[in-house]
Design a protein around this motif. Sequence first.
Motif, PDB file in Angstrom:
ATOM      1  N   ASN A  33       0.869  -1.421  -0.123  1.00 15.18           N
ATOM      2  CA  ASN A  33      -0.070  -0.014  -0.048  1.00 15.18           C
ATOM      3  C   ASN A  33       0.277   1.045  -0.455  1.00 15.18           C
ATOM      4  OD1 ASN A  33      -2.503  -1.399   0.611  1.00 15.18           O
ATOM      5  ND2 ASN A  33      -1.919  -2.285   2.241  1.00 15.18           N
ATOM      6  N   ILE A  34       0.456   2.481  -0.682  1.00 13.22           N
ATOM      7  CA  ILE A  34       1.237   3.720  -0.083  1.00 13.22           C
ATOM      8  C   ILE A  34       0.494   4.692   0.414  1.00 13.22           C
ATOM      9  CG2 ILE A  34       1.691   5.572  -1.940  1.00 13.22           C
ATOM     10  CD1 ILE A  34       1.951   3.644  -4.205  1.00 13.22           C
ATOM     11  N   SER A  35       0.816   5.131   1.557  1.00  7.49           N
ATOM     12  CA  SER A  35       0.349   6.389   2.317  1.00  7.49           C
ATOM     13  C   SER A  35       1.472   7.473   2.156  1.00  7.49           C
ATOM     14  CB  SER A  35       0.820   6.274   3.136  1.00  7.49           C
ATOM     15  OG  SER A  35       1.561   6.200   4.137  1.00  7.49           O
ATOM     16  N   TYR A  36       0.992   8.698   2.252  1.00  9.94           N
ATOM     17  CA  TYR A  36       2.132   9.947   2.532  1.00  9.94           C
ATOM     18  C   TYR A  36       2.071  10.633   3.671  1.00  9.94           C
ATOM     19  CZ  TYR A  36       0.308   9.123  -2.600  1.00  9.94           C
ATOM     20  OH  TYR A  36       0.275   8.382  -3.451  1.00  9.94           O
ATOM     21  N   HIS A  37       3.528  11.836   3.699  1.00  9.78           N
ATOM     22  CA  HIS A  37       3.525  12.163   4.761  1.00  9.78           C
ATOM     23  C   HIS A  37       4.410  13.705   4.724  1.00  9.78           C
ATOM     24  CE1 HIS A  37       8.221  11.090   4.207  1.00  9.78           C
ATOM     25  NE2 HIS A  37       7.740   9.722   3.963  1.00  9.78           N
ATOM     26  N   GLN A  38       4.882  14.022   5.215  1.00 11.24           N
ATOM     27  CA  GLN A  38       5.239  15.157   4.877  1.00 11.24           C
ATOM     28  C   GLN A  38       6.983  15.755   5.391  1.00 11.24           C
ATOM     29  OE1 GLN A  38       3.046  18.002   4.305  1.00 11.24           O
ATOM     30  NE2 GLN A  38       1.277  15.858   4.657  1.00 11.24           N
ATOM     31  N   HIS A  39       7.438  14.528   5.851  1.00 10.65           N
ATOM     32  CA  HIS A  39       9.305  14.870   5.140  1.00 10.65           C
ATOM     33  C   HIS A  39       8.893  14.486   3.399  1.00 10.65           C
ATOM     34  CE1 HIS A  39       9.625  14.254   9.409  1.00 10.65           C
ATOM     35  NE2 HIS A  39       8.342  12.623   9.973  1.00 10.65           N
ATOM     36  N   PRO A  40       9.502  16.186   3.303  1.00 14.85           N
ATOM     37  CA  PRO A  40       9.746  15.314   1.661  1.00 14.85           C
ATOM     38  C   PRO A  40      11.086  14.796   1.222  1.00 14.85           C
ATOM     39  CG  PRO A  40      10.860  17.591   2.949  1.00 14.85           C
ATOM     40  CD  PRO A  40       9.912  17.352   3.809  1.00 14.85           C
ATOM     41  N   ASN A  41      12.342  14.717   2.014  1.00 18.07           N
ATOM     42  CA  ASN A  41      13.629  13.908   1.707  1.00 18.07           C
ATOM     43  C   ASN A  41      13.215  12.395   2.416  1.00 18.07           C
ATOM     44  OD1 ASN A  41      14.503  16.151   0.055  1.00 18.07           O
ATOM     45  ND2 ASN A  41      15.100  16.981   2.277  1.00 18.07           N
ATOM     46  N   LYS A  42      12.337  11.782   2.956  1.00 15.51           N
ATOM     47  CA  LYS A  42      12.151  10.518   3.658  1.00 15.51           C
ATOM     48  C   LYS A  42      11.328   9.704   2.827  1.00 15.51           C
ATOM     49  CE  LYS A  42      13.547  10.878   7.707  1.00 15.51           C
ATOM     50  NZ  LYS A  42      13.243  10.659   9.031  1.00 15.51           N
ATOM     51  N   ILE A  43      12.073   8.710   3.078  1.00 16.47           N
ATOM     52  CA  ILE A  43      10.947   7.320   2.266  1.00 16.47           C
ATOM     53  C   ILE A  43      10.500   6.105   3.211  1.00 16.47           C
ATOM     54  CG2 ILE A  43      10.523   5.430   0.286  1.00 16.47           C
ATOM     55  CD1 ILE A  43      11.777   7.547  -1.700  1.00 16.47           C
ATOM     56  N   LEU A  44      10.070   5.752   3.235  1.00 15.34           N
ATOM     57  CA  LEU A  44       9.652   5.311   4.749  1.00 15.34           C
ATOM     58  C   LEU A  44       9.190   3.938   4.140  1.00 15.34           C
ATOM     59  CD1 LEU A  44       8.744   7.224   8.192  1.00 15.34           C
ATOM     60  CD2 LEU A  44      11.226   6.269   6.587  1.00 15.34           C
ATOM     61  N   LEU A  45       9.508   2.968   4.392  1.00 16.15           N
ATOM     62  CA  LEU A  45       9.279   1.459   3.575  1.00 16.15           C
ATOM     63  C   LEU A  45       9.076   0.241   5.121  1.00 16.15           C
ATOM     64  CD1 LEU A  45      11.547   0.356   1.450  1.00 16.15           C
ATOM     65  CD2 LEU A  45       9.493   1.384   1.107  1.00 16.15           C
ATOM     66  N   SER A  46       8.217  -0.223   5.977  1.00 16.63           N
ATOM     67  CA  SER A  46       7.424  -0.841   6.356  1.00 16.63           C
ATOM     68  C   SER A  46       8.565  -2.550   6.621  1.00 16.63           C
ATOM     69  CB  SER A  46       5.641  -1.487   5.972  1.00 16.63           C
ATOM     70  OG  SER A  46       6.048  -1.892   4.681  1.00 16.63           O
ATOM     71  N   GLU A  47       8.752  -3.005   7.980  1.00 16.42           N
ATOM     72  CA  GLU A  47      10.083  -3.465   7.812  1.00 16.42           C
ATOM     73  C   GLU A  47      10.465  -4.701   7.409  1.00 16.42           C
ATOM     74  OE1 GLU A  47      11.735  -3.984  11.537  1.00 16.42           O
ATOM     75  OE2 GLU A  47      10.074  -3.284  12.582  1.00 16.42           O
ATOM     76  N   ASP A  48       8.346  -4.849   6.783  1.00 17.14           N
ATOM     77  CA  ASP A  48       8.709  -6.491   5.696  1.00 17.14           C
ATOM     78  C   ASP A  48       8.960  -5.899   4.276  1.00 17.14           C
ATOM     79  OD1 ASP A  48       6.145  -4.434   5.398  1.00 17.14           O
ATOM     80  OD2 ASP A  48       4.927  -6.412   5.436  1.00 17.14           O
TER      81      ASP A  48
END
Length: 452
Positions: free
Chosen positions: A44-59
């Motif tokens: 799935n995709i969600s969005y956040h306000q950190h412009p320079n960071k991509i976070l991936l769930s641990e799996d």
Amino acid sequence: MNKNRYIIAPHLTSEKTIHLPAHFKQKDIIYSLALGSRLVDDFNISYHQHPNKILLSEDLYRDLLIPYQSKADVITLDHTLFIGPLIGIFTAGFEQSTQPLGTRSDFFIKLLHSFRQHAGFAYVFGTHSIDWEKGIVEGLLYQQQSWVKKQLPLPSVIYDRLPNRKAAQSAFIQETKRKLTQDYDIPWFNPYFFNKWEIHEQLLTDEKTWSFLPHSVKLDPVDALSKIETLLHLHHAIYLKPTNGSHGDSIYQVKKEDHGVTVCSNLGRAIPYHSLDHFVQRLRKDHTIHDFIAQQGIELLQIDNQSMDFRVHTNKNKDGQWTVTAVAAKVSGDHTITTHQSHGGAVKTLYDIFPEEKKRLQILQQLSHTALTLSQVIDEKMSGYIGEIGFDLGIDQTGTIWMFEANSRPGREIFQHASLKKSERLIAKRIMEYASYLSKTVLTTTDHTNVY
């Protein structure tokens, strides 16, 4: 397609989710994620306000086989988000010990550490590391002061650091290289050792570079003696060099004398021969003579009565353009004929040699211009992806610049000098930049079918 740089990090409280900066809402929807040969498409995709960071769930982080947390260049193309570059440093000569690359282990530790300061990921691998069925590699990393092995994707770019020509010519390695470059479309840069004579011939045919070359001839079994005689008649001193030599080994300086000739090597002794023929007969016994070139001797600039030449290191940058990354002087040792450190030579900075600023900057500009010109011509005329070259350049008593050697796998010995550490870091940065450039270039020209 666009490319931007982001911190890639795990997100600890979600599952099967990639958390993208909000500005990705304006881009094409993403259906899959890729790192090297690894592809994941269930998330799935969600969005956040950190412009320079991509976070991936641990799996997801685990499924992509991301080796460690880092910044990375991110490219979106055909609804796929490509993370990279993932550099595979390819070599041979692995050992079953705490130092898996023997005496070269420290070099690879330093290389991996340098790469971690820049965007992307890197690991060391060899032919034995690849599981072709699964499309993964058991890569070597250096983490927390020890070597570790991790399951990793096939790389997006391969940086060749094979130790010698014998390893490079191995049929097993040649087949691995063929499969990775042809079947998997992975760009492989600095793909071979340069041959001195082949480089000489290529540069001799270009009007921009022929004037940098000392008068040279390739020897052959039939008329080696007459070729050496002719060259020695034109020049008081000549050098005999193996076309595939390195480290200054098996190089001879031949000088005309009243009694015949005097021959010197890096072993430190001057040996008189009553005739040139006598020396050539001895050379034939010890070496394959057609593996040698004979080259005009140059009266080089000296410091403290010792001859010196210059190592100029060039690398391609993020735009695939040649840049100068290091310049150093190399001074010959006592009773040696080359400036190689393995034979007693010493490294000095340009500041050591030319303390007067105007003269130093003039020399730097001349050496840099020559090295960039040579790099561009070699790149045009030689096959494959060439990303770095180490040149040995000389300056004679009149100020003329000469090229003695071009190395596609330049050593790092000069960086033992404390003042050149900054240049060593710049080289690592350029290698990562060029790897990212190659990744982007290949993505636009392949169909991405070799991801898993």
